[in-house]
Design an enzyme around this catalytic site. Structure first.
Site, short mmCIF file in Angstrom:
data_model
loop_
_atom_site.label_atom_id
_atom_site.label_comp_id
_atom_site.label_asym_id
_atom_site.label_seq_id
_atom_site.Cartn_x
_atom_site.Cartn_y
_atom_site.Cartn_z
N GLY A 22 4.53 37.43 -58.60
CA GLY A 22 3.33 38.05 -59.14
C GLY A 22 3.20 39.45 -58.60
O GLY A 22 3.63 39.73 -57.47
N THR A 25 -1.52 46.19 -58.62
CA THR A 25 -1.63 47.50 -57.97
C THR A 25 -1.74 47.37 -56.46
O THR A 25 -1.13 48.12 -55.70
CB THR A 25 -2.85 48.25 -58.51
OG1 THR A 25 -2.75 48.32 -59.94
CG2 THR A 25 -2.91 49.66 -57.95
N PHE A 26 -2.54 46.40 -55.99
CA PHE A 26 -2.83 46.29 -54.57
C PHE A 26 -2.30 45.01 -53.95
O PHE A 26 -2.64 44.70 -52.81
CB PHE A 26 -4.34 46.39 -54.34
CG PHE A 26 -4.92 47.70 -54.82
CD1 PHE A 26 -4.60 48.89 -54.20
CD2 PHE A 26 -5.76 47.73 -55.91
CE1 PHE A 26 -5.13 50.09 -54.64
CE2 PHE A 26 -6.29 48.93 -56.37
CZ PHE A 26 -5.97 50.12 -55.73
N ALA A 27 -1.51 44.23 -54.68
CA ALA A 27 -1.02 42.96 -54.11
C ALA A 27 0.27 42.54 -54.80
O ALA A 27 0.49 42.85 -55.97
CB ALA A 27 -2.07 41.87 -54.24
N ASN A 28 1.11 41.83 -54.07
CA ASN A 28 2.26 41.15 -54.63
C ASN A 28 2.22 39.70 -54.16
O ASN A 28 1.69 39.40 -53.07
CB ASN A 28 3.57 41.79 -54.17
CG ASN A 28 3.81 43.14 -54.82
OD1 ASN A 28 3.45 43.35 -55.98
ND2 ASN A 28 4.38 44.07 -54.07
N VAL A 29 2.77 38.79 -54.97
CA VAL A 29 2.85 37.38 -54.58
C VAL A 29 4.32 36.98 -54.53
O VAL A 29 5.10 37.30 -55.43
CB VAL A 29 2.09 36.47 -55.57
CG1 VAL A 29 2.23 35.01 -55.16
CG2 VAL A 29 0.61 36.84 -55.62
N LYS A 46 0.55 39.12 -50.64
CA LYS A 46 0.46 40.24 -49.71
C LYS A 46 -0.46 41.31 -50.32
O LYS A 46 -0.14 41.90 -51.35
CB LYS A 46 1.84 40.83 -49.44
CG LYS A 46 1.81 42.05 -48.51
CD LYS A 46 3.19 42.67 -48.36
CE LYS A 46 4.09 41.79 -47.52
NZ LYS A 46 5.39 42.46 -47.24
N ASP A 138 -12.65 35.71 -64.24
CA ASP A 138 -11.34 36.15 -64.75
C ASP A 138 -10.50 34.95 -65.18
O ASP A 138 -9.30 34.87 -64.88
CB ASP A 138 -10.58 36.98 -63.71
CG ASP A 138 -9.45 37.79 -64.37
OD1 ASP A 138 -9.57 38.12 -65.57
OD2 ASP A 138 -8.44 38.06 -63.70
#
Length: 356
Positions: A22, A25-29, A46, A138
């Protein structure tokens, strides 16, 4: 290095980071390989605090807060939280796939009983969320994750918000546009759990049609597509809608028996969809009431989780929920409004409580 930093480093070393599943802009999984001690597969989200203008923002704090507080079989579980350098890491239970991947996999054949099962699990999780005084804001197919045993779990609480105070003002720029109800498209700042119920209704129809029901390219286009499909609202079926903050007249569309496009789900299913997608938010059922609808007790009964169809393809990176507070453009068009951005000091205060 202080004690807290040492402890966070030790916690980080428990996990092997694996492939990215995943991104935002401000996170990755990431799908972590294994927890070193137990061999359990987990996902690590993260959050890149260093990329944020004011440091740790309320979107990240909300996600941690709600995942720490909400515990239900149909909500993703938070297993640990730790920080490394300028990143906050959320350790989550790993779930194999999501409902969007299921819908898009044309090799899978759905039965009505399968659709009932996915919808019922979504509503059970949502009923608990609403009963806990929280709006998700969401809901969409790729935020409904699916475990190896077929259980569906609601994820991505970055746009979630506590509610209950009738006087509280909230941003209308939440919920991915295709699943966003008309009251938000017309700028309502005082709304209820009914916004999530509209999202469930659109997801339900998407499960039947295997394509998004209402796929506008802008807020105006979303309203036009909605009214073209279902007919323009009147004062009789939605009292007071012309007084919404961003209301503007859209040329009238005739009322259509739009539910005929989902005849395959049966009369109970058609009526269920009509209840969820009422224009008047006050007329939509609560999650608890929706679960009591005759659709779920009529034949065929919901498929047991283990027997639900699942895609065989490997997970591909999926988009994460957008950030509602920064005025950033959305991938689907439009711009977020800064209706709820708290102060930096409030960020720090909440962060101290969460990560103490």
């Amino acid at each position: 290095m202080d004690l807290a930093a040492v402890q966070n480093t030790q916690r980080a070393e428990r996990w092997d980071k694996g492939i990215k599943i995943g991104e935002g802009t401000f996170a990755n999984v990431y799908k972590a390989g294994k927890e070193k001690a137990t061999g359990r597969t987990v996902a690590i989200k993260k959050i890149k605090v260093g990329e944020m203008k004011d440091g740790l923002d309320m979107t990240a704090l909300r996600e941690v807060k709600f995942l720490q507080e909400l515990h239900h079989p149909n909500i993703i579980s938070l297993l640990d939280v730790f920080s490394v350098k300028q990143n906050i890491n959320l350790v989550l239970e790993f779930l194999d796939t999501d409902l969007e991947a299921v819908i898009r996999d044309k090799s899978l054949i759905f039965q009505n009983a399968d659709i009932k099962s996915w919808t019922a699990m979504s509503l059970r999780g949502l009923e608990y969320i609403h009963r806990s005084g929280v709006l998700h804001r969401d809901l969409k197919p790729n935020n409904l994750l699916i475990a190896s045993n077929g259980d569906l779990k609601i994820a991505d609480f970055g746009l979630a918000r506590e509610f209950g105070d009738a006087g509280s003002k909230m941003t209308c720029q939440v919920i991915t546009r295709w699943y966003r109800p008309p009251e938000l498209l017309w700028g309502s700042r005082h709304y209820s759990a009914a916004v999530d119920m509209w999202s469930i209704g659109t997801i339900f129809i998407e499960l039947i049609l295997r394509v998004p029901f209402l796929s506008g390219e802008s807020d105006i286009d979303q309203l036009k597509k909605t009214f073209h499909a279902m007919g323009s609202p009147t004062e009789e079926d939605w009292p007071g809608h012309t007084k919404l903050p961003d209301y503007h007249e859209i040329p009238g569309y005739p009322k259509n028996p739009w539910w005929n496009m989902i005849q395959s789900i049966g009369r109970d299913g058609q009526e269920f969809a009509r209840e969820l997608l009422r224009y008047d938010p006050m007329a939509r059922p609560a999650a608890r009431e929706a679960l009591a609808h005759g659709f779920f007790t009529s034949l065929p009964r919901p498929t047991p989780s283990l027997n639900l169809p699942k895609p065989l393809a490997e997970l591909r990176p999926r988009a994460l929920a957008p950030d509602e507070t920064r005025g950033k453009p959305l991938t689907s068009g439009g711009t977020k409004r800064k209706a709820e951005s708290p102060t930096v000091e409030r960020h720090r205060s909440v962060a101290r409580k969460l990560f103490a």
